[in-house]
Design a protein around this motif. Structure first.
Motif, PDB file in Angstrom:
ATOM      1  N   PRO A 163      -5.087   3.962 -11.935  1.00  0.00           N
ATOM      2  CA  PRO A 163      -5.814   2.926 -12.044  1.00  0.00           C
ATOM      3  C   PRO A 163      -4.998   1.487 -12.111  1.00  0.00           C
ATOM      4  O   PRO A 163      -5.676   0.445 -11.706  1.00  0.00           O
ATOM      5  N   LEU A 164      -3.927   1.563 -12.341  1.00  0.00           N
ATOM      6  CA  LEU A 164      -3.023   0.287 -12.386  1.00  0.00           C
ATOM      7  C   LEU A 164      -2.584  -0.332 -10.971  1.00  0.00           C
ATOM      8  O   LEU A 164      -2.962  -1.130 -10.535  1.00  0.00           O
ATOM      9  N   ALA A 165      -2.314   0.858 -10.039  1.00  0.00           N
ATOM     10  CA  ALA A 165      -2.270   0.638  -8.829  1.00  0.00           C
ATOM     11  C   ALA A 165      -3.514  -0.052  -8.310  1.00  0.00           C
ATOM     12  O   ALA A 165      -3.416  -0.773  -7.270  1.00  0.00           O
ATOM     13  N   LEU A 166      -4.728   0.602  -8.320  1.00  0.00           N
ATOM     14  CA  LEU A 166      -5.796   0.102  -7.856  1.00  0.00           C
ATOM     15  C   LEU A 166      -6.134  -1.271  -8.315  1.00  0.00           C
ATOM     16  O   LEU A 166      -6.721  -2.297  -7.596  1.00  0.00           O
ATOM     17  N   SER A 167      -5.748  -1.483  -9.507  1.00  0.00           N
ATOM     18  CA  SER A 167      -5.989  -3.076  -9.980  1.00  0.00           C
ATOM     19  C   SER A 167      -5.275  -3.989  -9.491  1.00  0.00           C
ATOM     20  O   SER A 167      -5.505  -5.090  -9.106  1.00  0.00           O
ATOM     21  N   ILE A 168      -3.958  -3.676  -9.008  1.00  0.00           N
ATOM     22  CA  ILE A 168      -3.051  -4.439  -8.332  1.00  0.00           C
ATOM     23  C   ILE A 168      -3.578  -4.739  -6.999  1.00  0.00           C
ATOM     24  O   ILE A 168      -3.384  -5.822  -6.292  1.00  0.00           O
ATOM     25  N   LEU A 169      -4.059  -3.794  -6.146  1.00  0.00           N
ATOM     26  CA  LEU A 169      -4.638  -4.011  -4.809  1.00  0.00           C
ATOM     27  C   LEU A 169      -5.588  -4.962  -5.056  1.00  0.00           C
ATOM     28  O   LEU A 169      -5.914  -5.841  -3.947  1.00  0.00           O
ATOM     29  N   ARG A 170      -6.652  -4.823  -5.795  1.00  0.00           N
ATOM     30  CA  ARG A 170      -7.650  -5.827  -6.114  1.00  0.00           C
ATOM     31  C   ARG A 170      -7.076  -7.050  -6.264  1.00  0.00           C
ATOM     32  O   ARG A 170      -7.719  -8.347  -5.755  1.00  0.00           O
ATOM     33  N   ASP A 171      -6.002  -7.317  -6.953  1.00  0.00           N
ATOM     34  CA  ASP A 171      -5.371  -8.567  -7.212  1.00  0.00           C
ATOM     35  C   ASP A 171      -4.685  -9.151  -5.933  1.00  0.00           C
ATOM     36  O   ASP A 171      -4.765 -10.372  -5.892  1.00  0.00           O
ATOM     37  N   GLU A 172      -4.112  -8.246  -5.077  1.00  0.00           N
ATOM     38  CA  GLU A 172      -3.250  -8.945  -4.282  1.00  0.00           C
ATOM     39  C   GLU A 172      -3.693  -8.754  -2.747  1.00  0.00           C
ATOM     40  O   GLU A 172      -3.327  -9.800  -1.971  1.00  0.00           O
ATOM     41  N   LEU A 173      -4.928  -8.053  -2.473  1.00  0.00           N
ATOM     42  CA  LEU A 173      -5.225  -8.048  -1.110  1.00  0.00           C
ATOM     43  C   LEU A 173      -6.706  -8.881  -0.839  1.00  0.00           C
ATOM     44  O   LEU A 173      -7.521  -8.808  -1.759  1.00  0.00           O
ATOM     45  N   PRO A 174      -7.027  -9.318   0.442  1.00  0.00           N
ATOM     46  CA  PRO A 174      -7.970 -10.117   0.628  1.00  0.00           C
ATOM     47  C   PRO A 174      -9.297  -8.956   0.454  1.00  0.00           C
ATOM     48  O   PRO A 174      -8.999  -7.701   0.781  1.00  0.00           O
TER      49      PRO A 174
ATOM     50  N   VAL B 211       0.941  -1.192   0.276  1.00  0.00           N
ATOM     51  CA  VAL B 211       0.037  -0.001  -0.011  1.00  0.00           C
ATOM     52  C   VAL B 211       0.793   1.146   0.172  1.00  0.00           C
ATOM     53  O   VAL B 211       0.633   2.144  -0.752  1.00  0.00           O
ATOM     54  N   LEU B 212       1.990   1.242   0.826  1.00  0.00           N
ATOM     55  CA  LEU B 212       2.773   2.459   0.778  1.00  0.00           C
ATOM     56  C   LEU B 212       3.560   2.747  -0.459  1.00  0.00           C
ATOM     57  O   LEU B 212       3.828   3.922  -1.054  1.00  0.00           O
ATOM     58  N   SER B 213       4.048   1.572  -0.995  1.00  0.00           N
ATOM     59  CA  SER B 213       4.863   1.881  -2.490  1.00  0.00           C
ATOM     60  C   SER B 213       3.725   2.302  -3.460  1.00  0.00           C
ATOM     61  O   SER B 213       4.104   3.214  -4.470  1.00  0.00           O
ATOM     62  N   LEU B 214       2.408   1.610  -3.490  1.00  0.00           N
ATOM     63  CA  LEU B 214       1.578   2.321  -4.559  1.00  0.00           C
ATOM     64  C   LEU B 214       1.155   3.625  -4.111  1.00  0.00           C
ATOM     65  O   LEU B 214       0.798   4.310  -5.163  1.00  0.00           O
ATOM     66  N   GLY B 215       1.071   3.991  -2.893  1.00  0.00           N
ATOM     67  CA  GLY B 215       0.713   5.305  -2.605  1.00  0.00           C
ATOM     68  C   GLY B 215       1.638   6.245  -2.918  1.00  0.00           C
ATOM     69  O   GLY B 215       1.326   7.450  -3.610  1.00  0.00           O
ATOM     70  N   MET B 216       3.039   5.925  -2.744  1.00  0.00           N
ATOM     71  CA  MET B 216       4.081   6.858  -3.315  1.00  0.00           C
ATOM     72  C   MET B 216       3.993   6.899  -4.839  1.00  0.00           C
ATOM     73  O   MET B 216       4.197   8.046  -5.347  1.00  0.00           O
ATOM     74  N   ALA B 217       3.803   5.923  -5.444  1.00  0.00           N
ATOM     75  CA  ALA B 217       3.559   6.004  -6.883  1.00  0.00           C
ATOM     76  C   ALA B 217       2.285   6.836  -7.402  1.00  0.00           C
ATOM     77  O   ALA B 217       2.476   7.798  -8.591  1.00  0.00           O
ATOM     78  N   THR B 218       1.338   6.724  -6.715  1.00  0.00           N
ATOM     79  CA  THR B 218       0.018   7.587  -6.984  1.00  0.00           C
ATOM     80  C   THR B 218       0.259   9.135  -6.729  1.00  0.00           C
ATOM     81  O   THR B 218      -0.260   9.917  -7.415  1.00  0.00           O
TER      82      THR B 218
END
Length: 519
Positions: A146-157, A42-49
């Protein structure tokens, strides 16, 4: 006889063996490791966002400096912002679809590399054409969100997904405020240099690239299939034909031939694209998905959210910088003061709100936080329209609008995730990002038109372009109207079941009965 301890279920306690204790310890350790990995993700994707919104507002305070240093005309310098918007419109649908088909991590790393290269080129060049090329590369970063959100959906419960999406989404507002504040601080002094601002963006993009490369795992779900290059090219033309006249309307004129011709060509090209995509086996965008009611209303809310966000940034920034002794309003604020004192508090409020919104989304779904946030936006813009005599009142109103923007960013991806299949999540969020960009472009065009169409009379020199106070009231009321429409969509249009605690778009795990738990 020695009595034996009995549990509340009537069964005797059995002390754990050494093997069972070791297994429990290892299981607890595994859970901590998994939790740390999720936090790092979450932190790494937040930094990218943060990079996404930073690129959109980075050049707003430094356009006059670029014009002076490059000896360029105002119309030419305006393309520094326009080319970024057009590149985002062209690249985002294609890159998000590539993420669905080829792997989201791979595409995300490629986009961040492009952003780093664009920032480095902008740092070292003093040529307007090369600066435009670098800004186009930076514009592709819009696909990161949008790529970050899709990764979250794939990886998190499912139980972790709403909170994580809200946390990452809230960094969009932080990036905008950070860029404005950093640009103001880095260009202080007698000889301001815009290259420092792009060096700052290069450092931040590099840090985000390193974090994503080290933390984000390879994509677990890949759709495969062929890339619809023709559909992507036609859609790019449609978006350019819409966004270009919006960004240049104040130069070309709203009723000019180029403006009207561009809008007319966009309608024709858009109709052709819809018919073409309906008959494609591997279409860039599934037309059935795009016409689903939740998707349509979410994209409409995205347009309104983008309109409200940019109305806030441009409206507050220009209002507080107006010379009070000439205009009768404003606070004669410098660029740094406008960014740090008046805009940065709203960005911080957005970050905090994003964390809180995620908790409420898990408990009550996404509709209530979106509606409450929209009402906060209505209050904030209404306060800006009628209570703007003191810095404190403007800052307070900015806090309310910042909360509204954050709630919108946190909740709209939840409705997308609940309404589309996982393998189409990337392109669906990409379309929603373009909807927000379109709303921002409309806001920019409308605000500039209003500020230049009603000016104060009998003012000398550059002050002759100062807008009347009533024009700002109109601008802020338009922002209030946009958020009022978002509130209506949230309460009466969007589905009530989106993002229940079971998670968006995923089936709930059935509860076990008390008898099965005791076994």
């Amino acid at each position: 006889m020695r009595s034996q301890a009995v549990s509340t279920t009537g069964r005797a306690f059995r002390p754990r063996t050494q093997r069972e204790s070791c297994e429990m310890s290892l299981l607890s350790m595994d859970r901590r490791v998994v939790g740390n990995k999720r936090t790092s993700l979450v932190l790494s994707l937040g930094m990218a966002t943060v990079v996404v919104s930073m690129m959109q507002t980075l050049t707003v305070p430094i356009l006059p400096i670029i014009q002076r240093d490059l000896h360029a005309a105002p119309a030419a310098v305006g393309w520094v912002t326009t080319v970024t918007l057009l590149a985002a419109a062209v690249c985002t649908p294609l890159l998000t679809r590539l993420g669905d088909q080829r792997g989201k991590r791979r595409v995300l790393i490629g986009v961040l590399v492009a952003a780093v290269v664009g920032s480095v080129v902008a740092t070292v060049t003093s040529s307007l054409p090369l600066l435009l090329v670098s800004r186009a590369l930076q514009g592709s970063s819009t696909a990161i969100f949008p790529l970050a959100l899709s990764i979250l959906r794939d990886e998190l419960p499912p139980t972790r997904l709403p909170t994580a999406m809200a946390a990452v989404s809230s960094t969009l507002a932080v990036g905008s405020g950070l860029a404005l504040a950093a640009a103001g601080v880095l260009t202080q002094g007698e000889n301001p240099d815009y290259h420092r601002v792009f060096l700052f963006s290069a450092v931040l993009c590099t840090l985000a690239l390193v974090a994503v490369t080290l933390v984000v795992p390879p994509s677990s779900q890949v759709a495969g299939g062929r890339i619809d290059w023709i559909g992507a090219a036609v859609l790019a033309c449609v978006l350019v034909l819409i966004l270009l006249p919006l960004s240049q309307a104040n130069t070309w004129g709203w009723g000019s031939v180029p403006t009207l011709a561009s809008f007319g060509a966009a309608i024709v090209a858009g109709g052709f694209w819809v018919v073409f995509e309906k008959h494609r086996r591997d279409a860039l965008v599934d037309m059935k998905m795009l016409t689903l009611r939740p998707v349509v209303l979410t994209n409409l809310a995205g347009i309104l959210l983008g309109f409200g966000m940019f109305t806030q940034y441009i409206g507050i920034s220009t209002f507080v910088q107006a010379p009070a002794h000439l205009a009768g309003y404003g606070f004669t604020a410098s660029t740094v003061r406008a960014s740090v004192e008046f805009l940065l508090p709203g960005a911080v409020a957005s970050l905090v709100t994003g964390q809180v919104a995620g908790i409420f989304i898990r408990r009550f779904g996404a509709r209530i936080p979106l509606a409450v946030g929209a009402c906060s936006g209505v209050l904030g813009f209404t306060g800006l329209a009628f209570l703007h005599d003191t810095p404190a009142s403007v800052i307070a109103a900015g806090l309310l609008t910042g909360i509204a923007v954050s709630c919108g960013f946190a909740t709209l991806p939840i409705f997308i995730a609940a309404g589309v299949p996982a393998l189409q999540n990337g392109i669906a969020n990409g379309v929603n990002s373009i909807a927000r960009s379109t709303g921002s472009s409309v806001a920019s065009a409308v605000v500039i038109t209003l500020l230049t169409s009603g000016t104060l009379p009998d003012l000398p020199g550059e002050s002759a372009t100062l807008a009347t106070e009533s024009q700002y009231v109109t601008i802020f009321l338009l922002g209030a109207g946009a958020f009022a429409c978002v509130a209506v969509i949230a309460m009466f249009g969007l589905p009530t079941g989106a993002s229940r605690p079971g998670g968006p778009g995923r089936p709930r795990r059935p509860r076990r009965s008390a008898r099965s738990r005791d076994r």
